[in-house]
Every structure is written in structure tokens, then in C-alpha cells.
Design an enzyme around this catalytic site. Structure first.
Site, short mmCIF file in Angstrom:
data_model
loop_
_atom_site.label_atom_id
_atom_site.label_comp_id
_atom_site.label_asym_id
_atom_site.label_seq_id
_atom_site.Cartn_x
_atom_site.Cartn_y
_atom_site.Cartn_z
N LYS A 44 35.42 6.11 -34.73
CA LYS A 44 35.35 7.52 -35.08
C LYS A 44 36.61 8.26 -34.64
O LYS A 44 37.07 8.11 -33.51
CB LYS A 44 34.11 8.15 -34.45
CG LYS A 44 33.79 9.55 -34.94
CD LYS A 44 32.47 10.04 -34.34
CE LYS A 44 32.05 11.38 -34.89
NZ LYS A 44 30.76 11.84 -34.30
N GLU B 112 24.57 5.68 -38.26
CA GLU B 112 25.23 5.77 -36.95
C GLU B 112 24.21 5.47 -35.85
O GLU B 112 23.02 5.72 -35.99
CB GLU B 112 25.77 7.19 -36.80
CG GLU B 112 26.39 7.53 -35.47
CD GLU B 112 26.68 9.02 -35.34
OE1 GLU B 112 27.58 9.36 -34.55
OE2 GLU B 112 26.02 9.83 -36.01
N CYS C 222 29.48 10.79 -39.36
CA CYS C 222 28.81 12.05 -39.05
C CYS C 222 29.78 13.24 -39.06
O CYS C 222 30.18 13.72 -40.10
CB CYS C 222 28.09 11.91 -37.70
SG CYS C 222 26.96 13.27 -37.30
#
Length: 494
Positions: free
Chosen positions: A315, A258, A366
Site C-alpha cells: 500500500k 484487504e 482501500c
């Protein structure tokens, strides 16, 4: 009160990176014994103490991250708010502890509270669910049946059963029911072990993971995007050199972490294009993207040789007070991201599935890995391999990266897929479909991994059921609380 605090701390002590799966049901048993047959108000108080004693050390990485600039208030605030939900669980558990089959209802109530705190406020915060203490041990295989909800339920059920056995030992009664509550989850988990598939029924892929490292600066990383980018380009170039020299085998594709890049609408990055061209294989790389309409996204992009940026995943679950900022004037007191990002990032709700060569790669970024829906959606859409690009360099040498790795191990078993964890500064890892870690980097090192991983198309029961186990347990939990109020009144009326 002291027992509640000690039980909460013991639950933390049994959490990753420590391989002590058996501690969680014992700690929960102490908590269940404390709230058993209490009034709801007392259950709430003891639950608050238990939750705070568990979450405060578990989330210590927040203090490592923000403490020097903002003091302990963000850390205490997050732990306190999340402990309120465990307080609610304690209140509900106290109520249902009087019902026949109490361990079942107490466990369902606790899972209901976990579901609630994973959803609200600001999108919830699933960190510290009981399931995430079980990256090893006999309860882990249950993830393939009912996901994190079933694993949490199993841990709580065993704990409730142990508490009931101790309670009945003081006033001898039949032990068959509480003994079943202890034994059934353990036996079920062990019975599931032979059915955890690891065979490459959709082929294999050779993948490379690039960990370029980042300086251990905490908040100082906020304005060091160019350093992270340069470090990862250098590490990727080393991979190129190693492949050409025969020191590493040629991968089918490469996963970078990321926040490696930052791209405008044209999505141009000559350095990434050069790496992809030299290797002749796609890159999967994370960065901050901005669309033509000005929207910001945390995204993962497939970077193809010759053509550059291709399909992307945006995301789904943004970090509150970092990627999205509620109450900006107040948030400025506890978050440095208010000034770093003058506008909120925009999430998406589409499953992250990228076609990378012959691989259907499911992606979550994440924080996404803590949520059930991200990889469930990807696996349901045909992903044969999963990846978690992440940036944990903010949190120094804390336990945060290892806690997140434990979540990836559970997701591997839940969906029967190998998982690639690609971190800026560690821990990067290769996780097999049974949750075992076959390769792993150290924190704050530059290191590349190359591994042959199985591709799997078979869907687990948990993948097919999706959120059904969670909602079933939530209905049981809420129903038990309602019954605990109605039953005494019915008895009185009779």
C-alpha cells in the site's frame, strides 16, 4: 452565514450514495455568490462554514466508528482541519472574484485547495473532493481527459458561472462569458460520452470476488483477525463447491479483500493454498505482512496454486492515526490503533501491477483509491484491469462504503478500465470502464460474485497526462491569487 452552512449541507446531500450529480454545481454556486467581491478574511470565514457543513455529515462514519470510545473529537477534528483548506479556498476565491473571467479563476483556486488538502498534513485527506460527487452525470466523462482535477474544476466552473449570471442579473451586463462557463463543461462532458471506451480490446477475463463478511463490531474488530480470516476462507470454500457443482462458472482468478490474512516472512497460509489448489487458479488476497527486517506492510499478494505466495503490492498511502501513527503519545487519545500496532506500517512507492495469469492487474488498497497517483501509475505500467481490495467493516451501515464505490467508478472512467471492488463486508462491486455498476453486494452479507469483464490496453488522455492537469490548474489558481494582489497596486501606481 446561514446560506454558507446550507450550501455546504446541500453539497453533502447531493453526494453518494444519492444519485444527485446536479446538486454539487448549485451548492457551489451559492458558495461562490457568497464570497464574490468580499475581502479575503470574509471569504475564509464563509469557506470555513461551507466546508464544515459539508464535511461534518460526509464524514459521519468516523463518529460511527470511534464515537462510542473516543467521543466526537476525532470526527470534529478531521472535519475541522479539512474545512480550514476550504476556508483558504474561500479567501482565494474572494480575491480573484474581481478579476475578468472570475468563474475560471475561482474554480482553479478551489481545485488548488483540494490539491493541497489531498497532500498535507500527514499525507493529506482527499475525501470529499468535488469530483467524487460525480460518479454519474455529464461531468463524469471528463475524468478520461483530465482526471479528478478536471472534474472538480468543471463542477466549480459551472457553479461560478451560475453565481456570476445571478450577480449580473441585478446589474445587467453581457452574459456571454458566465453563460459559457456554465455551458462549456456540460457540453464537453456530453461530447466525451461516445469516446468512453468499453470494448475488450485486450480480451476478457472471468473473475470471482469473495465477500466473506465480518461481524458489525466497530472497534471490536481490532482483535478479530482470525474471524475475518475464517469467514473468507469459508466463503472461498463455498465458491470452490459452487464451481465444482456447476452452480458458478470457473473463474480465471479470485479477488479477496484487504486484511484477510496475516503473514510472517515465510508468507505461509495453508488455508489459502488449499483454496488455490482446489480451484487451480491464482488468488489475489490482502493481509498484514512482516518482512525479515521487521517492517510491517499492508499488502496484496498473488497466491498461486502449488507455489503459494508470489508477487505483492504494498500500500502506498497509509491511513494517518491508523496504519501510521504521528505523535503517538497524543494520538493515543483519539486512536485505538496506537496500542494495536506498536510500530508504523511502511508504505511503498511502486505502482501495484500484478501478473495474474494473462491479466495485468492494477491494484490499490482501500484508502489508495482516493489518491490520483495509484491507479495512474498502474495503468501507465500496462494494467488492463483494476482492483480495490478493501475492509470497510469498521464503519457499520454508514455511507462510507458507497462513497468509496463512487471513487472506484470515477477511476474506471479516468483510466478506461473495469474495476473490481472486493470488500470484507460490502460494498463489493463490478464496475465497467464507463463507470456503470453491473453487480453489487449488500452490506454485511457473505456473497460471492462472478463476472466476465473487459480487459483494455488503450490509455486515456488522463492516464497519459498523469498529474499535469492538476498542476496546471494549481498554477492557474496560485497565479490568479498573486495577480489579484498585484493588479490593484499597479492600478494605484498608475
Amino acid at each position: 452565514m446561514l446560506a454558507a452552512v446550507l450550501a455546504g449541507f446541500v453539497l453533502y446531500a447531493g453526494s453518494p450514495p444519492r444519485d444527485l450529480w446536479w446538486v454539487a454545481p448549485i451548492a457551489f454556486a451559492v458558495f461562490a455568490a457568497i464570497v464574490q467581491n468580499r475581502k479575503a478574511r470574509a471569504g475564509f470565514g464563509y469557506g470555513l462554514l461551507f466546508g464544515f457543513a459539508f464535511l461534518l455529515p460526509l464524514l459521519g462514519w468516523l463518529q460511527d466508528f470511534l464515537g462510542a470510545d473516543f467521543g466526537p473529537w476525532p470526527w470534529l477534528g478531521v472535519a475541522g482541519v479539512q474545512a480550514l483548506f476550504i476556508g483558504l479556498a474561500g479567501a482565494g476565491m474572494a480575491r480573484v472574484s474581481r478579476l475578468p473571467g472570475a468563474p475560471v479563476w475561482m474554480a482553479a483556486v478551489f481545485v488548488t485547495a483540494e490539491t493541497l488538502r489531498s497532500s498535507v498534513p500527514f499525507g493529506g485527506f482527499p475525501w470529499g473532493r468535488l469530483a467524487f460527487t460525480q460518479d454519474t452525470g455529464p461531468f463524469l466523462p471528463l475524468a478520461a481527459l483530465g482526471g479528478t482535477a478536471l472534474v472538480s474544476f468543471a463542477v466549480a466552473l459551472v457553479g461560478g458561472g451560475l453565481a456570476e449570471i445571478v450577480h449580473r442579473a441585478r446589474a445587467p451586463r453581457r452574459w456571454s462569458a458566465p453563460l459559457a462557463a456554465v455551458l462549456v463543461p456540460v457540453v464537453a462532458g456530453l461530447a466525451m460520452l461516445p469516446f468512453i471506451g468499453t470494448d475488450p480490446n485486450a480480451g476478457t477475463a472471468r473473475v470471482a470476488i469473495v465477500q466473506g463478511n465480518a461481524p458489525n463490531l466497530g472497534l471490536g474488530l481490532l482483535y478479530k483477525d482470525n474471524v475475518i480470516h475464517a469467514n473468507h476462507i469459508a466463503a472461498a470454500q463455498k465458491l470452490v463447491d459452487d464451481v465444482k457443482a456447476g452452480r458458478m462458472p470457473q473463474p480465471d482468478f479470485v479477488v479477496l479483500p484487504e486484511q484477510v490474512g496475516s503473514w510472517g516472512p515465510s508468507q505461509n497460509d495453508p488455508d489459502l493454498s488449499a483454496i488455490a489448489a482446489q480451484l487451480g487458479v491464482p488468488l489475489v488476497v490482502g493481509g498484514l505482512g512482516q518482512d525479515t527486517d521487521g517492517d510491517l506492510h499492508n499488502e496484496i499478494v498473488r497466491w498461486d496454486p502449488g507455489s503459494g505466495a508470489g508477487d505483492r503490492y504494498i500500500k502506498q498511502h497509509l491511513v494517518p492515526f491508523a496504519e501510521t501513527i504521528p505523535m503517538r503519545p497524543v494520538a493515543r487519545l483519539v486512536s485505538p490503533f496506537v496500542d494495536r500496532f506498536r510500530q508504523d506500517m511502511v508504505p511503498d512507492d511502486k505502482p501495484g501491477v500484478l501478473d495474474v495469469g494473462s491479466v495485468r492487474l492494477g491494484v490499490g488498497i482501500c484508502y489508495d483509491v482516493a489518491y490520483d497517483d495509484v491507479f495512474t501509475g498502474a495503468a501507465q505500467k500496462g494494467a488492463t484491469l483494476l482492483a480495490v481490495p478493501t475492509n470497510n467493516a469498521w464503519y457499520g451501515h454508514s455511507e462510507m462504503s458507497y462513497q468509496q464505490l463512487a471513487m472506484s467508478r470515477l477511476r474506471a472512467v479516468e483510466h478506461g478500465r473495469a474495476v473490481l471492488v472486493s470488500a470484507t463486508s460490502g460494498v463489493s462491486a463490478v464496475v465497467q470502464p464507463d463507470g456503470t455498476v453491473t453487480q453489487q453486494t449488500e452490506l454485511f452479507t457473505a456473497q460471492n460474485l462472478v463476472a466476465d469483464v473487459p480487459l483494455r490496453s488503450t490509455q486515456t488522455v488522463a492516464t497519459e497526462l498523469g498529474s499535469a492537469p492538476m498542476w496546471t490548474l494549481a498554477v492557474l489558481g496560485v497565479g490568479a491569487v498573486v495577480l489579484s494582489w498585484w493588479r490593484p497596486r499597479r492600478t494605484t501606481a498608475a
